[in-house]
Design an enzyme around this catalytic site. Sequence first.
Site, short mmCIF file in Angstrom:
data_model
loop_
_atom_site.label_atom_id
_atom_site.label_comp_id
_atom_site.label_asym_id
_atom_site.label_seq_id
_atom_site.Cartn_x
_atom_site.Cartn_y
_atom_site.Cartn_z
CD1 TRP A 396 -5.45 17.54 -56.89
CD2 TRP A 396 -6.82 16.12 -56.57
NE1 TRP A 396 -6.04 17.72 -57.66
CE2 TRP A 396 -6.74 17.58 -57.03
CE3 TRP A 396 -7.35 14.99 -55.41
CZ2 TRP A 396 -8.63 17.27 -57.29
CZ3 TRP A 396 -9.26 15.19 -55.29
CH2 TRP A 396 -9.81 16.22 -55.94
CB ILE A 398 -2.50 9.64 -60.92
CG1 ILE A 398 -1.85 9.71 -59.15
CG2 ILE A 398 -1.90 8.79 -61.02
CD1 ILE A 398 -0.78 10.44 -59.40
N PRO A 399 -4.58 10.68 -62.61
CG PRO A 399 -6.83 9.89 -63.07
CD PRO A 399 -5.61 10.14 -61.72
CB VAL A 400 -4.98 15.66 -64.50
CG1 VAL A 400 -4.81 16.89 -64.91
CG2 VAL A 400 -7.16 15.15 -64.79
CG HIS A 401 0.92 14.44 -61.51
ND1 HIS A 401 1.84 14.93 -61.80
CD2 HIS A 401 1.73 13.41 -61.21
CE1 HIS A 401 3.16 14.95 -61.82
NE2 HIS A 401 2.90 13.79 -61.57
CG HIS A 434 -9.16 24.12 -62.81
ND1 HIS A 434 -8.38 23.55 -62.86
CD2 HIS A 434 -9.75 23.03 -61.83
CE1 HIS A 434 -7.51 22.57 -62.20
NE2 HIS A 434 -8.45 22.71 -61.61
CE1 TYR A 496 -29.24 36.77 -54.77
CE2 TYR A 496 -28.31 38.79 -54.67
CZ TYR A 496 -29.28 37.95 -54.08
OH TYR A 496 -30.41 38.01 -53.29
C1 LIG Z 1 3.79 20.85 -63.07
C2 LIG Z 1 3.80 19.48 -63.47
C3 LIG Z 1 3.63 18.22 -64.24
C4 LIG Z 1 5.06 19.09 -62.31
O1 LIG Z 1 5.37 18.02 -61.99
P1 LIG Z 1 6.95 17.58 -60.86
O2 LIG Z 1 6.47 15.53 -60.75
O3 LIG Z 1 6.95 18.78 -59.77
O4 LIG Z 1 7.68 17.98 -62.19
P2 LIG Z 1 9.57 16.76 -62.13
O5 LIG Z 1 10.08 17.57 -62.45
O6 LIG Z 1 9.29 16.43 -60.40
O7 LIG Z 1 9.59 15.90 -62.88
C5 LIG Z 1 8.97 14.80 -63.73
C6 LIG Z 1 9.04 13.95 -64.22
O8 LIG Z 1 9.65 14.69 -65.28
C7 LIG Z 1 10.97 14.15 -65.34
N1 LIG Z 1 11.95 15.50 -65.93
C8 LIG Z 1 12.26 16.23 -65.51
N2 LIG Z 1 13.29 17.34 -65.66
C9 LIG Z 1 13.60 17.05 -67.37
C10 LIG Z 1 14.13 17.29 -68.50
N3 LIG Z 1 14.79 17.78 -68.18
N4 LIG Z 1 13.84 16.18 -69.29
C11 LIG Z 1 13.16 14.59 -69.52
N5 LIG Z 1 12.27 14.31 -68.30
C12 LIG Z 1 12.70 14.99 -67.04
C13 LIG Z 1 11.52 13.67 -64.69
O9 LIG Z 1 12.33 12.20 -64.18
C14 LIG Z 1 10.15 12.59 -63.87
O10 LIG Z 1 9.96 12.17 -64.72
P3 LIG Z 1 8.95 10.58 -64.13
O11 LIG Z 1 8.14 11.14 -63.87
O12 LIG Z 1 9.04 9.57 -64.71
O13 LIG Z 1 9.87 10.05 -63.19
C15 LIG Z 1 2.75 19.08 -61.92
O14 LIG Z 1 2.90 19.54 -60.78
C16 LIG Z 1 1.41 18.99 -62.51
O15 LIG Z 1 1.07 17.84 -62.62
N6 LIG Z 1 1.05 20.34 -62.05
C17 LIG Z 1 -0.71 20.45 -62.46
C18 LIG Z 1 -1.75 19.18 -62.28
C19 LIG Z 1 -2.74 20.05 -62.20
O16 LIG Z 1 -3.77 20.76 -62.71
N7 LIG Z 1 -4.09 18.79 -62.07
C20 LIG Z 1 -5.52 18.84 -61.73
C21 LIG Z 1 -5.72 18.58 -60.96
S1 LIG Z 1 -7.54 19.02 -60.99
#
Ligand SMILES: CC(C)(COP(=O)(O)OP(=O)(O)OC[C@H]1O[C@@H](n2cnc3c(N)ncnc32)[C@H](O)[C@@H]1OP(=O)(O)O)[C@@H](O)C(=O)NCCC(=O)NCCS
Length: 509
Positions: A396, A398-401, A434, A496
């Site tokens: 949802w 991408i910049p933060v994620h 947040h 309030y």
């Molecule tokens: C917590 C969070 C980062 C987890 O992300 P995810 O994509 O489910 O995590 P994954 O375990 O699937 O892996 C993500 C990446 O880490 C890598 N990874 C996983 N385990 C790893 C390890 N042991 N060592 C190195 N890299 C690893 C994966 O290969 C993947 O890489 P890629 O992005 O290049 O494909 C995500 O849920 C998040 O961003 N949460 C917060 C979001 C947020 O607060 N947003 C605010 C919006 S207002």
Amino acid sequence: MGERQESGPLTNRKRRSTVSGGRVSLKGNSKSGGNGTSENGHSHGGSKKANDEKTTHSTTRSGKEKGRSDEGYERLGCHKLQESLLSSASGYSNYRGILNWCVVMLVLSNARLFLENLIKYGILVDPIQIVSLFLKDPYSWPAPCLVIASNIFSLSALYIEKRLAVGSFSEKVGLMLHTMNLTIILCFPVAVVWFVSSMTPVGGVFALSIYTVLFLKLYSYKDVNKWCREIRQAKARTLSRSLSYPVVDKANGEVLQTQVTYPGNLTLRDLYYFIFAPTLCYELNFPRSPRIRKRFLLRRLFEMLFFMQLLIGLIQQWMVPTIQNSMKPFKDMDFSRIIERLLKLAVPNHLIWLIFFYWFFHSTMNFVAELMQFGDREFYRDWWNSETVTYFWQNWNIPVHKWCIRHFYKPILKKGVNKWTAQTAVFFASAFFHEYLVSIPLKMFRLWAFMGMMAQIPLAWLVGRFLTGNYGNAAVWISLIIGQPIAILMYFHDYYVLNYEESQVAEVA
Ligand SMILES: CC(C)(COP(=O)(O)OP(=O)(O)OC[C@H]1O[C@@H](n2cnc3c(N)ncnc32)[C@H](O)[C@@H]1OP(=O)(O)O)[C@@H](O)C(=O)NCCC(=O)NCCS
């Protein structure tokens, strides 16, 4: 299902072969008759010809009759083995009309609500009130001043990096100075928002959001420059050539793209491009779009202005009165009325959130990116198809994620921390920010936003464990539609009680 599929084609084949069998024999007859006619016509006399014609005629007639009788059979049978469209075995998937129906129903039901709202409250949209949300005192502009002051921290980060690049600062000193700079970025606006009386809550949210973005950007700037130094040192061990000059790729004598290399990137121009670019992750060479598309830019600008007006109008006309009307059930602790108010608030809140998503992630970010010829436009992915909570957070924002993965999640994983702890740590940091963006401007700590974010971990587990497909998608939508108004009502109620009821009590006393 398998059985049905087997029996279907089998029966059809049987029926078809019966019909075609008849046709084949029919065709054979008529063909031979036809040929016979022409051959006989040439080789035999007139009487024989007449005879043959007779035979041919009778053969053709019998063929026609047979054809007619076949048509008759076809007319008699009008059924075939097939599934109803709405059963899953039919494989039917075109629900475009149903989607249009949903949109029409949505528009009609909201039009009714809109009319009801207008009749009940009159027109509440007030452009002057918007100015007062940002400014308490026309001679004091603390939020814009705070934003201008943020340049000091950006320049400090550049200065530290320049010193580190030439070796005037050791890595340890650099890290210490960056940590100080980043800590001040988070603390300084808190002090201003808290102690400057002319700061409004909306002005506070605006200033703190800018500082939070700056914090994330400068954190990324520090990390990437450090990685560049590490690569430079590793290369220096193997290669003796310097990397400090821009490399120009050439093809057929033409300049393709100037690639900046470390420390050639440590300039004001490069830093400010990154600060204004719609990304939180620093890179030495961002992908760039070839030109500014004026029509695209104007469309995004129009959308930005239109949706901003719409958002403000909907908040004033729809959200505020609904929230204000919710105070009595909260005071009386009337749970059924509280739930009714919550569901009533969920509709405008969700609509506003969706419009905000489009306004910010599509219109505004694309506008800025187009203006800066920033090439990577993946600001969101298809979060609306999320069947798990995890998928929603991955897609949802991408910049933060991207920032979380690159500068927080992966570095923790590399230190040997397990995946679950790393994910909890990311959600904890996100929950902190947040809460930071809500509690400080409202000047009250209630932790509703923090808890809402932390609740995503058990929710992700529950949805992932028990629900899949459309059920999972519905669970994600319900959590979005209901979760936010709960937090909003909680904050509004507490704000309030704290600011209005206490002042009333003071007045009475
Ligand atoms: C917590 C969070 C980062 C987890 O992300 P995810 O994509 O489910 O995590 P994954 O375990 O699937 O892996 C993500 C990446 O880490 C890598 N990874 C996983 N385990 C790893 C390890 N042991 N060592 C190195 N890299 C690893 C994966 O290969 C993947 O890489 P890629 O992005 O290049 O494909 C995500 O849920 C998040 O961003 N949460 C917060 C979001 C947020 O607060 N947003 C605010 C919006 S207002």
